[in-house]
Scaffold this active site. Sequence first.
Site, PDB file in Angstrom:
ATOM      1  N   SER A 168       9.846  10.254  -1.119  1.00 53.93           N
ATOM      2  CA  SER A 168       9.285   9.067  -0.483  1.00 53.93           C
ATOM      3  C   SER A 168       8.694   9.433   0.884  1.00 53.93           C
ATOM      4  O   SER A 168       7.807  10.273   0.970  1.00 53.93           O
ATOM      5  CB  SER A 168      10.359   7.984  -0.388  1.00 53.93           C
ATOM      6  OG  SER A 168       9.809   6.753  -0.007  1.00 53.93           O
ATOM      7  N   ASP A 178       5.372   2.417  -9.129  1.00 49.74           N
ATOM      8  CA  ASP A 178       5.556   2.756  -7.717  1.00 49.74           C
ATOM      9  C   ASP A 178       4.271   2.403  -6.977  1.00 49.74           C
ATOM     10  O   ASP A 178       3.177   2.745  -7.428  1.00 49.74           O
ATOM     11  CB  ASP A 178       5.852   4.259  -7.594  1.00 49.74           C
ATOM     12  CG  ASP A 178       6.345   4.663  -6.225  1.00 49.74           C
ATOM     13  OD1 ASP A 178       5.817   4.137  -5.211  1.00 49.74           O
ATOM     14  OD2 ASP A 178       7.241   5.523  -6.152  1.00 49.74           O
ATOM     15  N   HIS A 227       9.931   2.912  -7.775  1.00 53.45           N
ATOM     16  CA  HIS A 227      10.138   3.844  -6.671  1.00 53.45           C
ATOM     17  C   HIS A 227      11.606   4.275  -6.581  1.00 53.45           C
ATOM     18  O   HIS A 227      12.503   3.445  -6.487  1.00 53.45           O
ATOM     19  CB  HIS A 227       9.720   3.174  -5.354  1.00 53.45           C
ATOM     20  CG  HIS A 227       9.691   4.095  -4.172  1.00 53.45           C
ATOM     21  ND1 HIS A 227       8.747   5.078  -4.025  1.00 53.45           N
ATOM     22  CD2 HIS A 227      10.499   4.181  -3.088  1.00 53.45           C
ATOM     23  CE1 HIS A 227       8.957   5.728  -2.890  1.00 53.45           C
ATOM     24  NE2 HIS A 227      10.019   5.208  -2.310  1.00 53.45           N
TER      25      HIS A 227
END
Length: 317
Positions: free
Chosen positions: A155, A251, A281
């Site tokens: 991320s 995502d 995600h």
Amino acid sequence: MDFMSRVTPELRAGLLGLEVIQLPEDLMKARTNAVQVVQTSTAVEIVNVYIHGVDGNELQLRIYTPANTDTTDTPALLWIHGGGLILGSPEGDDQLCTDFAIHAECIVVSPNYRLAPEHPYPAGLEDCYSALQWISGEAVTRGIDLERIAVGGASAGGGLAAALTLLTRDRKGPELCFQLPLYPMLDYRNSTPSSYEITHPSVWNRAHNVAAWQMYLGQKLNGDIPEYASPSLAADLTGLPPAYICVGELDLFRDEIVDYVIRLTRAGVKVEFHLYPGCYHASEHVAPEAESSQRIRTEYIERLAQVLHPGTGDRNL
């Protein structure tokens, strides 16, 4: 078709237990409520080392060393935790870093880099660069193979990892052999179709991402944004290390990542890319027991191991 109906059934339940937050209003609450998983393992020694960062700040490095590692020629991974550039700590990735250390037979170093908004760009990235310099400087003492140093993150950590490859290339080192940016946060502009598409309150969504970038960029948001802050802006992607990149179909980073992968490939960078259908995600952390989660996690850990130990089987990208 709504968001939940597109999610793989085995991953839906994991969303129900997630806390819904609003940013920036709930930032301090989210930090306070974050679970700090302090892992212990007989197979891996975990210690904290404190160094001085580029600004003279004290920087914690959390180091994971396999108990049975050789004292010479051991590969290393600089692992950068996620959290939207505003949340998170190395301890939250204790289990993952332990698994990296065991299965990839490497020393893992995870910096507790400074977070926004208290410390906007470039503080966090410079902390990561300081950690990488420390790894290089400690190579002889700790038996690290300078030709097998990789960088990775998930991320926001993946975005910092991508930025770090640009920074090390342009600063002429330390050399990196591989990059592992998992569903990386790359583009402050939030202009792709997927950035508008993913708005579900339980996942990292458009509102969260817009707020996080505003906090990270601070006053720079109204000026020229450096490519090291937002790697999608980089015009020249040549000379970067081989990459393994993955992202879920659901995502919000999907489209900016696909674009980045294509551009890396055009620049001659070797890339292995995985798009996981029905996954959102960081779904492998939200629902770790799901079959898709176990497959995702196994694939990126095994790929790191293959790259860091090219003498066993087909280890090349």
